[in-house]
Design an enzyme around this catalytic site. Structure first.
Site, PDB file in Angstrom:
ATOM      1  N   GLY A 124      18.297  -5.246  35.569  1.00 15.27           N
ATOM      2  CA  GLY A 124      19.618  -5.175  34.128  1.00 15.27           C
ATOM      3  C   GLY A 124      19.313  -6.664  33.524  1.00 15.27           C
ATOM      4  O   GLY A 124      19.489  -6.057  31.729  1.00 15.27           O
ATOM      5  N   GLU A 177       0.784   4.835  10.133  1.00 14.81           N
ATOM      6  CA  GLU A 177      -1.292   5.585   9.658  1.00 14.81           C
ATOM      7  C   GLU A 177      -1.285   6.760  10.660  1.00 14.81           C
ATOM      8  O   GLU A 177      -2.424   6.834  10.692  1.00 14.81           O
ATOM      9  CB  GLU A 177      -1.653   4.255  10.615  1.00 14.81           C
ATOM     10  N   ARG A 229       3.229  -0.529  38.914  1.00 12.83           N
ATOM     11  CA  ARG A 229       3.782  -0.780  37.845  1.00 12.83           C
ATOM     12  C   ARG A 229       3.603  -2.148  36.277  1.00 12.83           C
ATOM     13  O   ARG A 229       2.790  -1.665  35.528  1.00 12.83           O
ATOM     14  CB  ARG A 229       5.719  -0.118  37.335  1.00 12.83           C
ATOM     15  N   TYR A 246       0.647  -1.076   0.334  1.00 12.89           N
ATOM     16  CA  TYR A 246       0.421  -0.013   0.346  1.00 12.89           C
ATOM     17  C   TYR A 246       1.238   1.440   0.461  1.00 12.89           C
ATOM     18  O   TYR A 246       1.371   1.596   0.880  1.00 12.89           O
ATOM     19  CB  TYR A 246      -1.073   0.088   0.793  1.00 12.89           C
ATOM     20  N   ASP A 256       0.256  10.380  12.544  1.00 11.20           N
ATOM     21  CA  ASP A 256       1.911  10.583  13.541  1.00 11.20           C
ATOM     22  C   ASP A 256       0.264  10.631  14.909  1.00 11.20           C
ATOM     23  O   ASP A 256      -0.560  11.495  14.577  1.00 11.20           O
ATOM     24  CB  ASP A 256       1.891  12.016  13.729  1.00 11.20           C
TER      25      ASP A 256
END
Length: 684
Positions: free
Chosen positions: A411, A434, A343, A147, A436
């Protein structure tokens, strides 16, 4: 004191013990919730059969891909694609089963652009003659498509694309041309080396007049030897940031007055007559159908990606022990630290939400598409506004959640073997492709203002006139009765968060409308309004999701309700600035006002503590195998250190004791240093 006494338990063995205990402590019915997430037992079993087959096939082995070059990743991607379609033929898979097989591959394959961007647009917008001629070839992948929209100089601003398609009445052809360097098509997935055909977005030129962007079907490469056709320049745009999207050949293309037959214009809506007259489409945004399809599918895709991040990070946090010792004498599992579970559990809640929301959105898109085929454009504007907001929401959330999950693993999370770094790199461009995100926010705000003005224009204002995505505006007609300082118990009622988020959106749109009228809009207004409007819509959907949990057993229903409630409360917490700014939540009166937001934070803490014992069961319910996750830190049995050790053995640098660079670089440096050291000693 002996080393044994210093460390009275085997850290490696303890990981397996911890995972088994966590799994045993969960009360949630994993199979029930899994079937719910997969929208039925049949869909889960179909996926499970396909995953079982793929993970046993050597073509789909993932053990070496972290060591592959960009070219090798591209070639591997095509090998995976080819094998999928071989298996489709061998096992007589349906199109849906084949789609599932491709979706479970955690690779950004070029064929994905054919399936998601090229084929749907062609079938939706192609004229009857064109579809009859090429539809079956596209469906059978006798041709590969892409596309071609974005250009080197323009992306989100489709109306300013420079590629032209000039109608030549004498020959009944269109001439596709790239008049400038910046008109080169750029970033087009599968264009670089794979696609044989494409749908090109270009300015339609009739009699010297620019009629705006339209879609055209064009052949790019020979079906005999795959060579690029004359007067077309095509190539790959090179490696992407963080080595993301390596298997996809994002490409460029320039057209030097390439002629295509008139029938190759996608004329399902807009048309050009033989004598060059223009027949307008029934709706100006019809050509954006391809983008709407992609955005609608992004919600489900983002949901599964966030689900992987939640699964890997929660499993690792469950078996990783670090820091202070608990009552059992062992270091504490890091999942028990508030800074960790605060979190990770909200990430889990967003995964559940996006998976259910994605299903609703795809159903809505299918309904809109079927109506479009009958000439009914009534749902197009609503779908455009909704998908714009949700594309911004899921991509922004996904990128943030993947990185938050990776960081939570310390880590080891930075190792490629953790698996999340690769997912992050591949998902990172979602916030800009598609459309911003900061530009798409404008679409959401424009739609919100339109609904707002239409509501106020009716006398008296009628809530029944509001679309599903603008139902929050009903609160401007009748202000809801809400506690000005909700208690912790108030927050346990999902409807409180839903109404608050809707009221916030209504008030912020109302405020924004006044500033627009006065011409005094601040720089971040679009982002704040868009976020509030989208979160109000999603909150309403989550309220319905909770009501729809009746088919689950009571215990599972209770747990999943808490998951959705956690999403609502953390969303409220994220919008506290607005709630305080508009006085929706107010400080208590008195000489020393107290923080009125503490209650929601305490409610979140209590909810997280209640969900902690269920976390492993809730992630198991996603149904990922170790092959799915491809993460040493997210293995099902919890033995993360063994898994990490095994991965390291495959590192090519470890295949020889002395590296090849020794003779060429290391040895000369050492010799030079030794001579310099000797010279220094002699001087002393």
């Amino acid at each position: 004191m002996s080393a044994k006494n210093l460390n009275p338990y085997d850290v490696n063995e303890q990981t397996g013990i911890d995972m088994a205990k966590a799994r045993g402590a969960s009360t949630v019915g994993v199979e029930n919730v899994r079937d719910y997430l997969h929208h039925g037992r049949d869909e889960w079993l179909a996926r499970s059969r396909i995953v079982s087959l793929l993970q046993q096939d050597p073509v789909f082995d993932k053990s070496k891909r972290d060591f592959m070059s960009r070219t090798e990743r591209y070639e591997r991607g095509l090998a995976l694609t080819n094998r999928i379609y071989e298996l489709q033929e061998i096992h007589n898979w349906s199109d849906q089963e084949t789609k599932v097989a491709i979706s479970v591959l955690d690779e950004q394959l070029s064929i994905g652009l054919h399936n998601v961007a090229f084929q749907p647009v062609f079938m939706l917008q192609g004229g009857p003659t064109l579809v009859k001629k090429y539809g079956h070839l596209i469906a059978a992948r006798a041709i590969f498509g892409c596309y071609l929209q974005t250009e080197l100089g323009h992306g989100t601003n489709v109306s300013r694309l420079e590629t032209t398609a000039t109608f030549i009445p004498e020959t009944q052809e269109f001439e596709i041309h790239s008049p400038t360097l910046t008109s080169s098509k750029w970033w087009i997935g599968a264009l670089g080396k794979t696609a044989t055909h494409g749908v090109v977005q270009a300015k339609l030129i009739l009699g010297g007049k620019d009629m705006g962007p339209h879609l055209f079907f064009i052949q790019l490469r020979s079906l005999e030897d795959h060579k690029v056709l004359p007067n077309i320049t095509i190539g790959d745009i090179g490696p992407k940031a963080l080595a993301g999207f390596s298997p996809t050949d994002n490409g460029f293309a320039r057209f030097n007055r390439v002629r295509i037959p008139k029938e190759n214009m996608l004329s399902g809506f807009a048309q050009v007559t033989n004598d060059g007259k223009y027949i307008q489409p029934p709706h100006a945004k019809l050509s954006y159908g391809g983008m709407l399809y992609i955005r609608a599918n992004m919600v489900t895709g983002g949901g599964w990606l966030i689900a992987k991040a939640a699964t890997v990070s929660i499993r690792y946090a469950t078996v990783r022990r670090q820091g202070e010792r608990g009552p059992d004498g062992l270091e504490k599992q890091i999942i028990t630290y508030p800074s960790v579970y605060y979190r990770l559990l909200p990430i889990l809640s967003r995964a559940y939400m996006f998976l259910q929301l994605g299903r609703t959105l795809t159903t809505a898109f299918d309904t809109m598409s079927s109506r479009l085929k009958q000439g009914d454009t009534s749902l197009l504007a609503e779908m455009h506004a909704t998908t714009s907001g949700l594309k911004v929401y899921v991509s922004s959330s996904g990128v943030q959640d993947l990185e938050t999950a990776r960081r939570s693993m310390g880590g080891h999370g930075y190792s490629a073997f953790a698996g999340l770094g690769r997912l992050y790199a591949d998902y990172l461009p979602s916030v800009t492709y598609e459309g911003d995100n900061f530009v798409l926010d404008q679409q959401v705000v424009r739609s919100a203002l339109k609904s707002y003005r239409a509501l106020l224009a009716s006398k008296p204002p009628q809530a029944s006139s509001l679309s599903p995505s603008s139902q929050y505006l009903r609160h401007l007609i009748a202000h809801p009765a809400l506690p000005s300082s909700p208690t912790e118990q108030d927050w346990r009622d999902p409807s409180v968060s839903v109404v608050l988020l809707e009221l916030r959106a209504a008030l912020i749109v109302n405020e924004h409308a006044q500033h627009v009228k006065a011409g005094e809009v601040d720089a971040s207004a679009n982002q704040r309004v868009s976020k509030a409007v989208t979160e109000a819509f999603v909150a309403g959907q989550v309220g319905e999701m909770i009501q729809d949990l009746s088919k689950l057993p009571e215990t599972d229903k209770t747990v999943v309700t808490k998951v959705f409630l956690l999403y609502l409360l953390t969303t409220v917490e994220g919008g506290l600035t607005d709630f305080l700014s508009f006085g929706i939540i107010r400080p208590s009166s008195g000489s020393t006002p107290k923080d009125p937001t503490r209650s929601v934070r305490l409610a979140i803490k209590r909810l997280c503590e209640e969900l902690l014992p269920e976390a492993i069961g809730l992630t198991d319910a996603f149904g990922f195998t170790d092959w799915d996750l491809d993460s040493a830190l997210g293995v099902y049995d919890g033995k993360v250190y063994e898994a990490l050790w095994e991965r390291v053995k495959a590192e090519p640098l470890n295949q020889s004791e002395v590296p090849a660079a020794y003779q060429e670089s290391i040895k000369p440096m050492l010799k030079r240093g030794q001579l310099q050291a000797s010279a220094l000693i002699s001087k002393l």
